[in-house]
Write an enzyme that holds these catalytic residues in place. Structure first.
Site, PDB file in Angstrom:
ATOM      1  N   ASN A 150      55.019  52.694  53.146  1.00  0.00           N
ATOM      2  CA  ASN A 150      55.676  51.480  53.992  1.00  0.00           C
ATOM      3  C   ASN A 150      56.912  51.997  55.002  1.00  0.00           C
ATOM      4  O   ASN A 150      56.707  51.416  56.015  1.00  0.00           O
ATOM      5  CB  ASN A 150      56.241  50.549  52.930  1.00  0.00           C
ATOM      6  CG  ASN A 150      57.168  50.935  51.910  1.00  0.00           C
ATOM      7  OD1 ASN A 150      57.184  52.058  51.745  1.00  0.00           O
ATOM      8  ND2 ASN A 150      58.163  50.238  51.630  1.00  0.00           N
ATOM      9  N   GLU A 248      61.839  54.510  42.072  1.00  0.00           N
ATOM     10  CA  GLU A 248      62.286  53.228  43.014  1.00  0.00           C
ATOM     11  C   GLU A 248      61.093  52.738  43.065  1.00  0.00           C
ATOM     12  O   GLU A 248      59.985  52.992  43.721  1.00  0.00           O
ATOM     13  CB  GLU A 248      62.928  53.914  44.281  1.00  0.00           C
ATOM     14  CG  GLU A 248      63.762  52.903  44.641  1.00  0.00           C
ATOM     15  CD  GLU A 248      63.010  51.528  45.688  1.00  0.00           C
ATOM     16  OE1 GLU A 248      62.790  50.514  45.394  1.00  0.00           O
ATOM     17  OE2 GLU A 248      62.617  52.118  46.750  1.00  0.00           O
ATOM     18  N   CYS A 282      60.414  47.149  50.157  1.00  0.00           N
ATOM     19  CA  CYS A 282      60.526  46.797  48.951  1.00  0.00           C
ATOM     20  C   CYS A 282      61.943  45.869  48.717  1.00  0.00           C
ATOM     21  O   CYS A 282      62.036  45.247  47.897  1.00  0.00           O
ATOM     22  CB  CYS A 282      61.048  47.899  48.061  1.00  0.00           C
ATOM     23  SG  CYS A 282      62.204  49.251  48.682  1.00  0.00           S
ATOM     24  N   GLU A 461      69.618  56.183  43.815  1.00  0.00           N
ATOM     25  CA  GLU A 461      69.292  57.374  45.066  1.00  0.00           C
ATOM     26  C   GLU A 461      70.563  56.884  45.930  1.00  0.00           C
ATOM     27  O   GLU A 461      71.359  56.206  45.763  1.00  0.00           O
ATOM     28  CB  GLU A 461      68.091  56.972  45.852  1.00  0.00           C
ATOM     29  CG  GLU A 461      66.687  57.212  45.073  1.00  0.00           C
ATOM     30  CD  GLU A 461      65.791  56.910  45.901  1.00  0.00           C
ATOM     31  OE1 GLU A 461      65.221  56.142  46.300  1.00  0.00           O
ATOM     32  OE2 GLU A 461      65.047  58.053  46.134  1.00  0.00           O
TER      33      GLU A 461
HETATM   34  O1  TXE Z   1      51.447  52.457  45.950  1.00  0.00           O
HETATM   35  P1  TXE Z   1      51.396  53.956  44.842  1.00  0.00           P
HETATM   36  P2  TXE Z   1      50.218  52.041  46.693  1.00  0.00           P
HETATM   37  C1  TXE Z   1      53.898  48.368  45.796  1.00  0.00           C
HETATM   38  C2  TXE Z   1      53.264  47.505  46.467  1.00  0.00           C
HETATM   39  C3  TXE Z   1      51.796  47.809  46.560  1.00  0.00           C
HETATM   40  C4  TXE Z   1      51.659  48.406  45.567  1.00  0.00           C
HETATM   41  C5  TXE Z   1      50.644  49.575  45.431  1.00  0.00           C
HETATM   42  O2  TXE Z   1      53.024  46.312  45.763  1.00  0.00           O
HETATM   43  O3  TXE Z   1      50.830  46.673  47.075  1.00  0.00           O
HETATM   44  O4  TXE Z   1      52.856  49.016  45.200  1.00  0.00           O
HETATM   45  O5  TXE Z   1      50.775  50.430  46.444  1.00  0.00           O
HETATM   46  C6  TXE Z   1      51.260  58.513  44.960  1.00  0.00           C
HETATM   47  N1  TXE Z   1      50.835  60.128  40.162  1.00  0.00           N
HETATM   48  N2  TXE Z   1      54.596  49.601  46.589  1.00  0.00           N
HETATM   49  O6  TXE Z   1      48.880  51.901  45.528  1.00  0.00           O
HETATM   50  O7  TXE Z   1      49.873  54.142  44.596  1.00  0.00           O
HETATM   51  C7  TXE Z   1      50.632  57.750  46.088  1.00  0.00           C
HETATM   52  O8  TXE Z   1      49.539  58.788  46.540  1.00  0.00           O
HETATM   53  C8  TXE Z   1      51.447  60.372  41.022  1.00  0.00           C
HETATM   54  C9  TXE Z   1      55.942  49.339  46.664  1.00  0.00           C
HETATM   55  O9  TXE Z   1      49.995  52.439  47.963  1.00  0.00           O
HETATM   56  O10 TXE Z   1      52.384  53.604  43.888  1.00  0.00           O
HETATM   57  C10 TXE Z   1      51.731  57.744  47.096  1.00  0.00           C
HETATM   58  O11 TXE Z   1      52.063  58.997  47.524  1.00  0.00           O
HETATM   59  N3  TXE Z   1      51.606  59.909  42.228  1.00  0.00           N
HETATM   60  C11 TXE Z   1      56.676  50.298  47.204  1.00  0.00           C
HETATM   61  C12 TXE Z   1      52.915  57.115  46.133  1.00  0.00           C
HETATM   62  O12 TXE Z   1      52.587  57.303  44.745  1.00  0.00           O
HETATM   63  C13 TXE Z   1      50.810  58.913  42.420  1.00  0.00           C
HETATM   64  C14 TXE Z   1      56.125  51.210  48.302  1.00  0.00           C
HETATM   65  C15 TXE Z   1      53.004  55.634  46.160  1.00  0.00           C
HETATM   66  O13 TXE Z   1      51.632  54.970  46.170  1.00  0.00           O
HETATM   67  C16 TXE Z   1      49.674  58.548  41.484  1.00  0.00           C
HETATM   68  C17 TXE Z   1      54.682  51.138  48.212  1.00  0.00           C
HETATM   69  C18 TXE Z   1      49.681  59.369  40.323  1.00  0.00           C
HETATM   70  N4  TXE Z   1      48.806  58.813  39.404  1.00  0.00           N
HETATM   71  C19 TXE Z   1      53.904  50.223  47.457  1.00  0.00           C
HETATM   72  N5  TXE Z   1      49.152  57.583  42.118  1.00  0.00           N
HETATM   73  C20 TXE Z   1      58.252  50.285  47.332  1.00  0.00           C
HETATM   74  N6  TXE Z   1      58.683  49.926  46.296  1.00  0.00           N
HETATM   75  O14 TXE Z   1      58.803  50.608  48.380  1.00  0.00           O
HETATM   76  C21 TXE Z   1      49.287  57.264  43.229  1.00  0.00           C
HETATM   77  N7  TXE Z   1      50.438  58.345  43.493  1.00  0.00           N
END
Ligand code: TXE
Length: 480
Positions: A150, A248, A282, A461
């Site tokens: 994001n 986070e 977020c 953080e």
């Molecule tokens: O996030 P992911 P996604 C929320 C938001 C969104 C949902 C899913 O609701 O719709 O999360 O988004 C890595 N082990 N937020 O699927 O999967 C991944 O490659 C280790 C909130 O895109 O959590 C990426 O680099 N790492 C939010 C990172 O984790 C893993 C921001 C985040 O991806 C992994 C984004 C695993 N098993 C989404 N699986 C905020 N709070 O700012 C994925 N990743």
């Protein structure tokens, strides 16, 4: 077609396995680049390189590391427009937002931690005539940093800057959905004087690269920002290995609007706190709680302003909202609009995909959406939507406002609008959140603790908190 590469041990290279993954431009829906489909072997190579580089990086000292990070910040600034246009193309966000917020903040992250480390104190505890204790804080070696899509470079650098400043080497994974600015950063490291192996950037899928970083026995700390479900998976793997964890995660942030607030200032900022970055921050306020005596006035004025927002080409300054980050995400967000309707909600504006003309026809655009009539217990008001969708709920008094605000499993940020100083203190204390903004939103001082409670995460953080996370404290007790 652009081909991005991993940065491992100071060299740019494809994945060991030779595979590639497509990267899409949200504005057009088209593939425009490929990233290495890396795996465990790439992570292993990066961890080895990082361990080799650690002793020299650590012994460079605070000033030496600070110089390198300041140089990196300057090189990003010198290439500001390149970073800005990459960030907008990769994420779909308005170019103007990337220029105003994302890239300046990435530069600020490096400058902040490059200088913060110079002032990072250690404590001493003197026991009268018995002994003196001092706290020695040392880097632990290699940190794993995993970041989301994001605010791609902004959140990536928010982790790697304190990790590096503290003296660690880093194995980092940007989101596979938005890898471009992290790659651009990797092309500057050599020129900035970052020694080989100090910063390693591995592209690829979360369940492959992210999981390999999480499970690697020689990475003792993981800093992650992303979805709550992913955070839980990381904790499941890392906690039994006794790794340090900074998580986070998501939010479902309330905005509490009391009748005594400065209505115009509140209205203007609430439009921003709802829809900046297409609602994909977020910290965005997604549940707007309004005191009943001004509910009708607020609804009318807010909906009118939201209808006037322009969804359009991210490269045009006239666009208030660009595209959301992916087709999957667009479908997820629109799915929540359908869910809200099935839960009895009324869509006051938006609620649909926006089809633009020409090359942007297949882009992933959503009209900013306002929904009312869904109760606090509904999934629409419980689950993180993470898009340009907000709900409105009226409240009768402060107690009810607080009950509604705290009625989700999340607790990241909240926003309070009131001119009553006493209420400010009462409400701020009672909110279950790591961050409370009063009569403002997204005002950020990088020294402040940043993070959430409940399912919004673990740890903080920012400032000293980040430097403490990226070091191990050792108490040294010397008899007097
Ligand atoms: O996030 P992911 P996604 C929320 C938001 C969104 C949902 C899913 O609701 O719709 O999360 O988004 C890595 N082990 N937020 O699927 O999967 C991944 O490659 C280790 C909130 O895109 O959590 C990426 O680099 N790492 C939010 C990172 O984790 C893993 C921001 C985040 O991806 C992994 C984004 C695993 N098993 C989404 N699986 C905020 N709070 O700012 C994925 N990743």
């Amino acid at each position: 077609m652009e081909q991005l590469l991993n940065l491992i041990d100071g060299t740019l290279r494809p994945a060991t396995g030779g595979g590639w993954l497509d990267v899409h431009a949200p504005a057009t829906g088209q593939v425009y680049a490929r990233i290495p489909d890396s795996d465990e072997s790439d992570v292993n190579a990066a961890v080895e390189a990082a361990h080799r580089a650690f002793p020299a990086w650590n012994s460079l000292g605070r000033e030496g590391r600070s110089d390198v990070l300041l140089k990196l910040a300057q090189l990003i600034e010198d290439d500001l427009e390149g970073f800005v246009s990459d960030e907008s193309r990769d994420n779909g966000k308005p170019l103007s937002l990337a220029r105003r917020v994302d890239i300046p903040r990435a530069i600020a992250n490096f400058r902040f931690f490059a200088t913060a480390i110079l002032h990072f104190p250690s404590e001493a505890h003197v026991m009268d005539d018995v002994a003196v204790n001092y706290t020695d804080r040392q880097p632990f070696g290699v940190a794993g940093c995993i970041s989301p899509w994001n605010l791609p470079l902004y959140l990536f650098t928010w982790k790697i800057a304190p990790a590096l400043a503290a003296g660690n080497c880093v194995v980092a994974k940007p989101s596979e959905i938005t890898p471009l600015t992290a790659y651009r950063l990797s092309t500057l490291c050599d020129k900035a004087g970052v020694p080989p192996g100090v910063l390693n950037i591995i592209h690829g899928l979360g369940p492959k690269v992210g999981a390999a970083i999480t499970a690697h026995p020689r990475i003792p700390a993981i800093s992650f920002t992303g979805g709550t479900r992913t955070g839980a998976e990381i904790a499941r793997v890392a906690a039994p290995m006794f790794k340090k964890l900074s998580l986070e995660l998501g939010g479902k942030n309330p905005v509490l609007v009391f009748a005594d607030c400065d209505f115009d200032a509140m209205l203007k900022t609430t439009v921003r706190s709802s829809f900046t970055n297409q609602g994909q921050i977020c910290l965005c306020g997604s549940r707007i709680l309004v005191e009943r005596s001004i509910y009708a006035r607020f609804r009318e004025a807010f909906v009118e302003r939201v209808k006037a927002l322009r969804v359009g080409d991210p490269s045009q300054d006239s666009s208030d909202l660009g595209a959301v980050v992916s087709r999957d995400h667009m479908e997820k967000v629109l799915g929540y609009v359908d869910l809200a309707k099935s839960e009895g909600g009324t869509v006051l504006c938006g609620g649909h995909r926006v089809e633009l003309d020409g090359a942007l026809k297949s882009g992933w655009y959503i009209a900013p959406t306002v929904i009312e009539g869904v109760g606090p217990e509904c999934r629409t008001n419980q689950e993180e939507i993470f898009g340009p969708v907000v709900t409105l709920q009226p409240f009768d008094d402060e107690a009810q406002a607080l009950a509604l605000a705290n009625a989700t499993p999340y607790g990241l940020a909240s926003v309070v609008w009131t001119s009553d100083v006493q209420r400010t203190h009462r409400v701020a204390r009672a909110l279950q959140a790591g961050i409370v903004w009063v009569n403002c939103w997204m005002v950020r001082d990088l020294r402040t603790p940043f993070g959430g409670v409940k399912q919004s995460g673990v740890g903080r953080e920012g400032g000293v908190e980040a430097l403490r996370f990226f070091t191990e404290a050792k108490n040294v007790c010397i008899k007097l």
